[in-house]
Design an enzyme around this catalytic site. Structure first.
Site, PDB file in Angstrom:
ATOM      1  N   LYS A   7     103.217  66.377  -4.708  1.00 25.57           N
ATOM      2  CA  LYS A   7     102.285  66.721  -3.618  1.00 25.57           C
ATOM      3  C   LYS A   7     103.044  67.502  -2.550  1.00 25.57           C
ATOM      4  CE  LYS A   7      98.917  64.547  -0.484  1.00 25.57           C
ATOM      5  NZ  LYS A   7      98.240  63.296  -0.080  1.00 25.57           N
ATOM      6  N   SER A  54      93.184  62.995  -0.220  1.00 24.01           N
ATOM      7  CA  SER A  54      93.822  64.280   0.004  1.00 24.01           C
ATOM      8  C   SER A  54      94.730  64.732  -1.136  1.00 24.01           C
ATOM      9  CB  SER A  54      94.645  64.216   1.289  1.00 24.01           C
ATOM     10  OG  SER A  54      95.701  63.274   1.152  1.00 24.01           O
ATOM     11  N   SER A  73      93.925  58.189  -0.338  1.00 22.68           N
ATOM     12  CA  SER A  73      94.190  59.508  -0.931  1.00 22.68           C
ATOM     13  C   SER A  73      94.912  59.532  -2.266  1.00 22.68           C
ATOM     14  CB  SER A  73      94.974  60.374   0.048  1.00 22.68           C
ATOM     15  OG  SER A  73      94.102  60.843   1.027  1.00 22.68           O
TER      16      SER A  73
HETATM   17  N1  GLN Z   1      90.263  60.372   3.629  1.00 19.37           N
HETATM   18  C1  GLN Z   1      91.062  59.684   4.606  1.00 19.37           C
HETATM   19  C2  GLN Z   1      91.305  60.587   5.783  1.00 19.37           C
HETATM   20  O1  GLN Z   1      90.772  61.637   5.819  1.00 19.37           O
HETATM   21  C3  GLN Z   1      92.355  59.234   3.990  1.00 19.37           C
HETATM   22  C4  GLN Z   1      93.309  60.336   3.758  1.00 19.37           C
HETATM   23  C5  GLN Z   1      94.592  59.872   3.156  1.00 19.37           C
HETATM   24  O2  GLN Z   1      94.678  58.789   2.580  1.00 19.37           O
HETATM   25  N2  GLN Z   1      95.621  60.678   3.321  1.00 19.37           N
HETATM   26  O3  GLN Z   1      92.013  60.272   6.678  1.00 19.37           O
END
Ligand code: GLN
Length: 500
Positions: free
Chosen positions: A76, A151, A175
């Protein structure tokens, strides 16, 4: 070769049936062919990858290989990797070549793994659909008109389209698990502190945790073995004895391999709290629970009374920490700087205005607001109290059960653009995952079947994920429980069509 799991790939490399350079080239060719359709990678650098592969081949030839030696992995783009463009999905870091390795990257390098490329992601990991990336959305290999989740959407799509054998993700509120669910992968978010955050670009430091995304529990265990461990450069890293996370996977299965296991079913996931869940997803999750009963597990009804407060508490705490973490992007030290500006303050303002996207700005505004004098007590402190209540709910629940099961995501993959205009709808994508981060617990998502979704005149089959939540440091147990299910079902081995 590309359909193999990591263990058999590792055996093929050790037996010299294939070299790491050949395997890496095979994946690089697939990326060149298929990535334009899904946009899973932000950066590939064949020369660098192949140099690592050749070094791995020498190590294997000398008989000094470790389990991941020679295996190509997608990283990532939140992990700093020396000499690699490291963007975090943002224009702000669009020109940032990292001078150092994150601990996760350094550990994979030490294991002899090959960095296949840096994967697309929501900007600074803020999102549930990969649509906030400066580098464009990622398309879900199961239906390219839909999101892969976020994400870690690029990592999920890369593995689902067989453009990498496995990948890393990070999970602040879901995410790793939510994109794993939407792309038919197995993903694990470890206990907070198990994997070092050093060199992992910070979003919400008290919640961020890196973990593996692969095709099965065993693949995740192999990656976690390389990723986990104490790191003195991360003050929240936990100094615990090293573990073999795969240690239970090979144990004798028997007739009822999970006899004695107590599965907790929170009424907030299955009763009152489930109105927001797609009934097809719920049906698949319930079928998975039945499979667990067949494997010998018992179920007990439990309650997590403060669950419904998790999304609101998260959207105070995470933006608060983000507003602080992102203050370092000022146009001076690294990254984007506006081309034209007046004085220093104007340079800060313009660089940040131009370098950050809309969702990141929204979070910085919310975070600054909830931390400001006069609102701190009403919002931030209150959210921290709720966080404690949520953690206490889990402590009480784990007195009654060994593992908690439920859906990972309330829906299957949604269409690109479907939720982009409504942040609250988007935030609710993590309704089942966020409490786990607030409590710091480990959890997994495991493929549990396909929902039939009407589309235009026709229809598509889309994967759904089962979430397994464990007590602190129960990673090996979670992997074992997931592995038993994967021995009895084949959902995880189904492949998206069109990526041969
Ligand atoms: N969807 C959540 C957010 O927008 C979690 C994102 C994540 O776990 N990085 O913050």
């Amino acid at each position: 070769m590309i359909a193999r799991n990591l263990k058999t790939l590792s055996q093929a490399l050790a037996a010299r049936e294939i070299s790491s350079a050949e395997l890496t080239r095979l994946y690089l060719d697939r990326i060149a062919r298929h990535n334009p359709r899904i946009n899973a990678y932000i950066t590939v650098d064949p020369e660098k990858s192949l140099a690592q592969a050749e070094a791995a081949d020498q190590r294997l030839a000398a008989g000094a290989g470790a389990p991941l030696t020679g295996i190509p992995l997608a990283q990532k783009d939140i992990f700093c990797a020396r000499g690699w463009l490291t963007t975090c999905g943002s224009k702000m870091l669009g020109n940032f070549v990292s001078p150092y390795d994150a601990t996760v990257i350094a550990r994979f390098n030490a294991a002899g793994a090959v960095n296949l490329g840096k994967t697309n992601m929501d900007e600074f990991a803020m999102g549930s659909s990969n649509e906030t990336s400066f580098f464009g959305p990622v398309n879900n290999p199961w239906d390219t008109g839909r999101v892969p989740g976020g994400s870690s959407g690029g990592s999920a799509a890369a593995v689902a389209a067989l453009l990498a054998p496995a990948a890393t993700g990070t999970d602040t509120g879901g995410s790793i698990r939510q994109p794993a669910a939407l792309c038919n992968l197995t993903g694990l978010k470890p206990t907070y502190g198990v994997v070092s955050r050093y060199g992992m670009i910070a979003f919400a430091s008290s919640l961020d945790q890196a973990g593996p995304m692969g095709r099965c529990a065993e693949d995740c265990g192999m990656l976690l073995n390389a990723m986990a461990g104490f790191d003195e450069r991360d003050s929240t890293s936990l100094d615990r004895p090293a573990e073999d996370y795969c240690r239970d996977l090979a144990a004798n299965a028997g007739d009822k391999p999970l006899a004695g296991l107590k599965i907790g079913l929170p009424k907030e996931f299955f009763g009152d709290g489930c109105e927001g869940c797609d009934p097809e997803v719920m049906r698949l999750v319930e079928a998975a629970i039945d499979e667990y009963r067949r494997l010998g597990a018992e179920t007990v009804d439990i309650s997590l009374p403060n669950m419904r407060l998790s999304v609101p508490a998260y959207y105070v705490i995470a933006p608060a920490e983000a507003s602080s973490n992102l203050s370092r992007f000022d146009g001076v030290r690294y990254g984007y700087r506006a081309a034209e500006y007046g004085d220093l303050n104007d340079m800060y303002g313009k660089s940040r205005a131009q370098g950050f996207g809309a969702e990141v700005k929204r979070r910085i505004l919310i975070g600054t607001y909830v931390l400001s004098h006069g609102y701190y007590d009403a919002y931030y402190l209150q959210a921290q109290r709720i966080r404690r209540l949520i953690a206490n709910d889990f402590v009480a629940a784990f007195k009654q059960c060994d593992v908690i099961l439920g859906p990972t995501s309330p829906s299957t993959a949604f269409k690109l653009g479907e939720k982009a205009a409504d942040p609250v709808q988007m935030y609710l994508s993590d309704i089942y995952t966020i409490a786990v981060n607030l409590a710091g617990l480990p959890a997994m998502s495991v493929p549990c079947g396909f929902a039939h979704v009407g589309q235009g005149g026709g229809s598509v089959w889309l994967p759904a994920g089962l979430q397994l939540i464990g007590n602190y440091f129960a990673e090996a147990k979670l992997l074992d429980i997931a592995h038993r299910y994967q021995q009895a079902t084949d959902w995880h081995s189904r492949r998206a069509a069109g990526f041969d």
